[in-house]
Design an enzyme around this catalytic site. Sequence first.
Site, PDB file in Angstrom:
ATOM      1  N   THR A 119      -1.726   7.360   2.316  1.00  0.00           N
ATOM      2  CA  THR A 119      -0.815   6.395   3.322  1.00  0.00           C
ATOM      3  C   THR A 119       0.469   5.905   2.334  1.00  0.00           C
ATOM      4  O   THR A 119       0.226   5.871   1.186  1.00  0.00           O
ATOM      5  CB  THR A 119      -1.825   5.537   3.613  1.00  0.00           C
ATOM      6  OG1 THR A 119      -1.040   4.268   4.025  1.00  0.00           O
ATOM      7  CG2 THR A 119      -2.493   4.733   2.330  1.00  0.00           C
ATOM      8  N   TYR A 143      -7.221  -1.768   0.567  1.00  0.00           N
ATOM      9  CA  TYR A 143      -7.136  -0.372   1.312  1.00  0.00           C
ATOM     10  C   TYR A 143      -6.104   0.693   0.529  1.00  0.00           C
ATOM     11  O   TYR A 143      -6.543   1.533   0.183  1.00  0.00           O
ATOM     12  CB  TYR A 143      -6.737  -0.702   2.739  1.00  0.00           C
ATOM     13  CG  TYR A 143      -6.096   0.539   3.220  1.00  0.00           C
ATOM     14  CD1 TYR A 143      -7.006   1.717   3.601  1.00  0.00           C
ATOM     15  CD2 TYR A 143      -4.746   0.698   3.616  1.00  0.00           C
ATOM     16  CE1 TYR A 143      -6.457   2.908   4.287  1.00  0.00           C
ATOM     17  CE2 TYR A 143      -4.312   1.967   4.209  1.00  0.00           C
ATOM     18  CZ  TYR A 143      -5.331   3.136   4.474  1.00  0.00           C
ATOM     19  OH  TYR A 143      -4.775   3.955   5.071  1.00  0.00           O
TER      20      TYR A 143
END
Length: 327
Positions: A119, A143
């Site tokens: 990501t 995350y």
Amino acid sequence: MAGETVLVVGGAGYIGSHTCLDLANKGYRPVVFDNFSNGHREFVRWGPAEEGDIRDRARLDEVLAKHKPAAILHFAALIEVGESVKDPVSFYENNVIGTLTLLSAAQAAGINAFVFSSTCATYGLPQSVPLDETHRQVPINPYGRTKYIVEQALADYDQYGSLRSVVLRYFNAAGADFEGRIGEWHQPETHAIPLAIDAALGRRQGFKVFGSDYETRDGTCVRDYIHVLDLADAHVRAVEYLLKGGDSVALNLGTGTGTTVKELLGAIEEVSNRPFPVEYIGRREGDSHTLVANNDKARDVLGWVPQYDLSEIIRSAWDWHAKSNQH
């Protein structure tokens, strides 16, 4: 190459299921491995499914021995940034321990081609835009940190082991299969396009915009929306690249074009022809004002060029969400 079996871990989820569709279209045999905590059984349509958890080494060994995949595509992860702040332990257990368990099983089975869903959150707050792969990685939430830790582990597996990997850093995945077979379906939904479409469909009370005073062209955040089928194509190309002996590499996946939240909402109104209430509220902590990819490296390494623009993203998403039988 084509004809090979590919284990798609998390293949019942949004991006994983679209990648299974593309793998099947290109002659591969996708096998889905999923615990169905966030994935959908009805999204498994292009190959067999094996139920299991990536933290369960015995189950992984069993599935790898049964199907003997040539490569692994790893999508399975907890992904909601807000949840990662509330419950970081679950994110480390799933995203880090689960992935390391999967990697150990892969190595024991002699699999040395691994494609990892990462990501742009690994970059943290951008120092310059568009972001290229040399931008420093300082993630600002659990995350992003879990994904960054796995990226570092993969670099070590490559340097000191025999496992080669392609790390794909997504920007904002959006859109759906144009034939309406699968699409974006999260519970709860937190992504901008489905939330705005639900507002246009009258399924929710309007749409909230976090921050209207950013240093952008209209004061709202800028994001790089990439069609999920373009992401799927990049994953299949990454598998082909590794199976042909390609070296480990990390690549951005975005269009290189930024869209503000206001522009996005205007485009959704244009496609739907349904105005909906929009409320501007304060900034959300941790939001970067602009996240746009430099995708030159993915073009150079994989020959990957995104095919779909924002209007096609929104049209495909609208058609999917407007289907009355959806969820």
